[in-house]
Write an enzyme that holds these catalytic residues in place. Structure first.
Site, short mmCIF file in Angstrom:
data_model
loop_
_atom_site.label_atom_id
_atom_site.label_comp_id
_atom_site.label_asym_id
_atom_site.label_seq_id
_atom_site.Cartn_x
_atom_site.Cartn_y
_atom_site.Cartn_z
CB SER A 338 -0.93 0.00 1.21
OG SER A 338 -1.86 -1.06 1.13
CG HIS A 456 -5.71 -5.72 4.65
ND1 HIS A 456 -5.21 -6.74 5.43
CD2 HIS A 456 -4.65 -4.94 4.31
CE1 HIS A 456 -3.90 -6.57 5.56
NE2 HIS A 456 -3.53 -5.50 4.89
#
Length: 653
Positions: A338, A456
């Protein structure tokens, strides 16, 4: 009851006996784990064709790590291995031996869960994420509970076994005279040093030395997990010069190559301390520049987008936006984490083998970002996240580089659903819509970065929102479908809002989920969706090859913003006809893709090149790299590292 006596030969070796015994225990243990992992991943190992060499080189790699662990004991021999301090020596040697062997086992039993997530042995991510115990433990407990419990049990059993194997050394009497001990010591030091260096070449062996195949996962099996993590930690202090593992190039040549790229060749560079700083004038001339909203979608790669060759039916809301604006057919992420996506999208920054600049110390202030550019022009800039903004050092990076306000889980009152990673995407988007409405009503131009988190692991999201794609509920496909649903609900609100006509929206993934594969760089797993909608943007398909670093200058141009910045990306509002390029960092390998060819830089090895089959989505026919393409790739990798090291990626005040 198991009881291991010390072999007479080991006893005769005096203080060196326990060192040898520790090594004789460690090497079979590590080889045994390597065998188990190879059986588990046999298809990949067999396809690589390096089965025997994997184990032969594996023992060599294990000798390096085990010898490193024995260095403290070897150095203590002249000081403690005498009749006056023999009892202390025995105690230290047994304690150190048990601790070292337990560490090796702990790292090996931790390996399967890490490999299932990242497709390689534990590396520096293993250490970095220890700073976030809440999120990590939640993920492990929900997604890898069996491996977590098994790891704890096996580590405990291993520690007990090793103590029982070594404790009899507490009773061993010194059987080697002090004179013989000291005479033998230089030879032992030499042998340990040779084992650690493992080569007579110019450089000592390192993990890249054992890259014996094109499959990164198989290469990681050759070494052991303790050395993999230890070497990554050691390399942290060399991050500023990280790209030099690919080669060297003069500053003049680097700048000549980078500035001559089509995206930059028409700009003027007049700031010697900011080598890429230039004035960008927008294509869209506006009386009042637009607001900007970037929705950064967690792990939402092209894998889940049907029109980009992914699976069917999990991202209908995202794909519906294709009819409303600019849809990117060939957009590629710069990395696999990320924070790498954040630095590329928000800062327009190129990747390096080092950690993302979001985490590095020299980029925590005065590092150019879209928030910095827009804040100087009177914009309110805000980061919005459903979790805790300190994760991955985001709060520090954002507040130091232009973001005036942070809205995270603590700012979301009465969320409908909270999981391991914070409030759900639905709660986050409701809060974002509320904030944008408030800012619009205050007549304040704004830039909002909204970072989702529901997709996630362990894939937690509220019940009753979607028809599940599959059973059980907690799967990546279901989480993606929920994240897409939440995105769709947000755009239903936004399109009917007062701020819609004055706002430009970018929806883009930070990276794909589980980027893995048997190729040096699994290019297909870097393919991500992206779409720009809002205001007066008309539907258009962007087919040229695009990198995440191209998004920042394109957005500024569409918004009507004239600004000075160091972004080296391509303004696609100005030109979408010419062929593009993309750059991708996959662990230690750096890929430069252009005109269907992928040039791959490898640490301390020759670069290679391959054709990328876009239909079959795989690399074909590795061969020596073309010199021009290799120099392009090297120049961009080096420039990013040098600008970070010299703190040159800035906008003058």
């Amino acid at each position: 009851m198991f009881k291991a006596k010390v072999h007479p030969f080991i006893q005769k070796m005096g203080p060196y006996g326990i060192i040898l015994q520790i090594m004789l225990i460690a090497l079979p243990v590590l080889t045994g784990f390597r065998l188990l992992f190879s059986i588990w991943q046999w298809d990949r190992v067999q396809a690589s064709g390096v089965g025997f060499e994997l184990f032969l080189q594996g023992v060599r790699a294990d000798l390096i790590m085990v010898s490193l662990l024995m260095v403290p004991l070897v150095l203590l021999v002249p000081l403690l291995a005498n009749r006056f301090t023999w009892s202390l020596w025995r105690l230290i040697a047994v304690f150190w031996g048990v601790a070292a062997l337990t560490l090796l086992v702990f790292m090996e039993v931790s390996t399967p869960a890490f490999m299932m997530q990242y497709d390689v042995r534990p590396n520096r991510l293993f250490v970095e994420y220890l700073k976030y115990p809440k999120e990590v433990l939640s993920t492990l407990w929900e997604g890898f509970r069996f491996w977590l419990i098994s790891g704890i049990v096996l580590t405990g059993l291993g520690a007990s076994y090793f103590y029982r194997r070594l404790k009899n050394h507490l009773e061993v009497k010194p059987q080697l005279s002090l004179l013989k001990t000291l005479l033998v010591w230089p030879l032992v030091v030499l042998l340990v040093a040779l084992s650690i260096r493992s080569t007579t070449g110019h450089r000592p062996a390192n993990p890249s030395f054992f890259a014996i195949t094109g499959d990164p996962m198989v290469n990681s099996l050759v070494i052991n997990s303790t050395w993999s993590v230890a070497f990554a930690i050691y390399n942290l202090k060399h991050e500023a010069k990280s790209s030099e593992v690919y080669g060297k190039m003069s500053d003049e040549q680097i700048l000549q190559i980078v500035r001559s790229e089509p995206a930059l060749k028409d700009y003027e560079f007049n700031h010697p301390n900011q080598p890429t700083l230039h004035l960008q004038k927008p294509v869209m001339q506006r009386e009042r520049p637009l607001n900007l909203v970037i929705v950064l979608e967690e792990s939402l790669g092209a894998t889940y987008v049907e029109s980009l060759g992914g699976i069917k039916g999990v991202t209908p809301y995202l794909e519906a936006l294709k009819n409303d604006g600019w849809w990117f057919e060939n957009l590629y992420a710069t990395g696999t984490r990320s924070v790498r996506g954040i630095e590329a999208v928000v800062a327009g920054y190129m990747p390096t083998p080092a950690r993302s600049t979001v985490k590095l110390s020299l980029s925590q202030q005065n590092f150019a970002t879209l928030a910095d550019v827009l804040g100087r022009q009177g914009y309110h800039t805000e980061f919005m996240y459903g979790g805790e903004a300190h994760f991955d050092n985001m709060r520090s990076f954002f507040t130091g580089n232009g973001f005036q306000q942070i809205t995270d889980q603590n700012s979301i009152t009465s969320p409908e659903f909270v999981g391991s990673w914070g409030a759900s995407d639905g709660d986050l988007f409701n809060k974002a819509h509320e904030r944008f409405t408030e800012l619009h009503q205050s007549n304040k131009p704004f830039f909002g970065l909204v970072f989702s988190s529901s997709n996630h692991e362990p894939f937690e999201f509220p019940d009753g929102k979607i028809e599940l794609y599959e059973e059980p509920k907690a799967t990546v496909n279901n989480a993606v479908k929920y994240a897409d649903y939440a995105l769709g609900q947000f755009f239903k609100q936004a399109k009917t809002s007062d701020y819609w006509q004055n706002t430009l929206f970018l929806v883009v993934a930070d990276h794909d989920s589980r980027v893995y594969g048997s190729e040096l760089v699994p290019v297909k797993k870097f393919h991500i969706p992206g779409v720009i909608v809002g205001a007066d943007i008309q539907a258009k398909s962007i087919e040229t090859l695009t990198s995440q670093i191209d998004l920042a200058p394109t957005l500024l141009s569409l918004m009507g913003i004239e600004s000075q910045h160091p972004f080296v990306g391509r303004d696609l509002a100005r030109d979408t006809e010419r062929a593009g390029r993309a750059m991708m960092q996959f662990f230690d390998n750096y890929a430069w893709m252009e005109n269907g060819q992928v040039t791959i830089l490898r640490p301390n090895q020759d670069a290679v090149q391959a054709k990328y089959d876009a239909i079959g989505r795989q690399l074909e026919a590795l061969q020596p790299a073309d010199k021009v393409m290799q120099e392009k790739a090297l120049a961009h990798a080096l420039l990013a590292a040098k600008m970070y090291e010299r703190q040159q990626y800035q906008i003058p005040k």
